[in-house]
Design an enzyme around this catalytic site. Structure first.
Site, PDB file in Angstrom:
ATOM      1  N   LYS A 131       0.839  -1.208   0.000  1.00  0.00           N
ATOM      2  CA  LYS A 131       0.000   0.000   0.000  1.00  0.00           C
ATOM      3  C   LYS A 131       0.876   1.262   0.000  1.00  0.00           C
ATOM      4  CE  LYS A 131      -3.850  -2.436   2.142  1.00  0.00           C
ATOM      5  NZ  LYS A 131      -4.694  -2.739   3.319  1.00  0.00           N
ATOM      6  N   GLN A 153      -4.668  -1.604   9.666  1.00  0.00           N
ATOM      7  CA  GLN A 153      -4.583  -2.916   9.031  1.00  0.00           C
ATOM      8  C   GLN A 153      -5.116  -3.982   9.983  1.00  0.00           C
ATOM      9  OE1 GLN A 153      -3.715  -3.314   5.833  1.00  0.00           O
ATOM     10  NE2 GLN A 153      -3.954  -5.542   5.875  1.00  0.00           N
ATOM     11  N   ASP A 178     -11.118   2.801   4.179  1.00  0.00           N
ATOM     12  CA  ASP A 178     -11.361   1.355   4.143  1.00  0.00           C
ATOM     13  C   ASP A 178     -12.860   1.060   4.004  1.00  0.00           C
ATOM     14  OD1 ASP A 178      -9.419  -0.615   4.114  1.00  0.00           O
ATOM     15  OD2 ASP A 178      -8.910  -0.372   6.234  1.00  0.00           O
TER      16      ASP A 178
HETATM   17  N1  GUN Z   1      -6.909  -6.955   6.218  1.00  0.00           N
HETATM   18  C1  GUN Z   1      -7.231  -7.673   5.130  1.00  0.00           C
HETATM   19  N2  GUN Z   1      -7.796  -6.883   4.184  1.00  0.00           N
HETATM   20  C2  GUN Z   1      -7.814  -5.641   4.714  1.00  0.00           C
HETATM   21  C3  GUN Z   1      -8.267  -4.372   4.206  1.00  0.00           C
HETATM   22  O1  GUN Z   1      -8.799  -4.237   3.099  1.00  0.00           O
HETATM   23  N3  GUN Z   1      -8.099  -3.317   5.057  1.00  0.00           N
HETATM   24  C4  GUN Z   1      -7.557  -3.445   6.295  1.00  0.00           C
HETATM   25  N4  GUN Z   1      -7.445  -2.351   7.053  1.00  0.00           N
HETATM   26  N5  GUN Z   1      -7.129  -4.597   6.785  1.00  0.00           N
HETATM   27  C5  GUN Z   1      -7.257  -5.683   5.988  1.00  0.00           C
END
Ligand code: GUN
Length: 291
Positions: A52, A96, A119
């Site tokens: 990311k 995350q 998100d």
């Molecule tokens: N863990 C797995 N997929 C995601 C996501 O799209 N966002 C976040 N914050 N954590 C994740």
């Protein structure tokens, strides 16, 4: 069978975003700014977060990585979220997942101000999305919808079977596919771990979206001839022949299933890159609103 090349489409989407960022900057605005909170040292989370941050750099975004040890207290985390909520130099941020066991995910998610919740996990954003109102759409289902759109996959009137009911993927995916718009207008079935006659239900899917986190779970005998198959799984399976000791595989047995499909996503290189591109898309939307 046509491969839905998430890597290539994500690249396109990121290039479009990068062009807009360059315009923003030339008009005297600061670039979009995304912050990512990473707690602990889950290897998969570290990989996703690094990807990311790298994507932010490649698109001209500013990014901040806030790393905390697994013992961080819930109150310190909430305090950090409050600071990010108020920081005007920041357009959006994510925490995350998964979180360490002593931290309550629901409380953390609800603490994020919805206007920076890129998100799309906050109940306000989930609720608005389910009503078809303007909201952040979470990155994985949002990325899948974008992929279906760019491959002009027909969805109206189709039976979409979503395997998995998680808050991150299965549940929002089902909502999006039943929406009265394109891509959408599907008849949607959500199947999960307690579903009976799973194989028969999967076989009805004109579109089958697998998000259950079980390697190679969907086999050819579960897939309708001509189906569109989207594989959300990113499973690590031991593989001594690989230098890193594992390989990535999806929830779908690609070799067995792909000959039956009209479209299918590979793993890696399918949904994963789209998720990251869509997170940048959401951050761009947040950034546009401040201008
Ligand atoms: N863990 C797995 N997929 C995601 C996501 O799209 N966002 C976040 N914050 N954590 C994740």
């Amino acid at each position: 069978m046509e491969l839905m090349d998430g890597k290539a489409i994500a690249k396109q989407l990121k290039e479009e975003i990068a062009t807009e960022v360059a315009e923003m900057i030339s008009n005297g605005h600061r670039p979009p700014h995304l912050a990512v909170i990473l707690i602990g040292n889950n290897p998969a989370s570290e990989t996703y977060v690094n990807a990311k941050v790298k994507a932010c750099k490649a698109t001209g975004f500013e990014s901040s990585l806030l790393q905390f040890p697994p013992e961080i207290s819930q109150s310190t985390l909430l305090q950090t979220i409050d600071e990010l909520n108020e920081n005007e130099e920041l357009d959006g941020f994510i925490i995350q997942l998964p979180l360490p066991k002593h931290i309550e995910e629901k409380i953390v998610i609800e603490r994020v101000i919805p206007s920076k919740d890129v998100d799309g996990f906050h109940p306000i954003n989930v609720g608005k999305m389910s009503l078809g109102l303007d909201s952040f759409i979470s990155a994985t289902p949002g990325g899948i919808v974008e992929l279906l759109k760019r491959y002009k996959v027909e969805t109206e009137g189709k039976h979409c079977v979503v395997l998995g009911r998680s808050n991150i993927v299965g549940a929002p995916m089902a909502m999006l596919m039943r929406r009265n718009t394109y891509p959408g207008n599907c008849t949607v079935t959500v199947a999960h771990s307690r579903t009976q006659n799973l194989k028969e239900i999967c076989l009805q899917g004109d579109i089958l979206i697998a998000a259950i986190g079980k390697p190679d779970f969907v086999t050819a005998d579960m897939v309708k001839e001509g189906a569109v198959v989207v594989d959300v799984g990113i499973n690590r399976v031991d593989d001594a022949s690989r230098e890193r000791g594992y390989r990535l595989t999806g929830d779908v047995d690609f070799n067995g299933v792909s000959p039956k499909c009209s479209f299918i996503t590979p793993v890696p290189g399918g949904v994963g890159p789209m998720t990251i591109a869509y997170l940048l898309n959401n951050t761009m939307i947040a950034a546009r609103k401040r201008m």
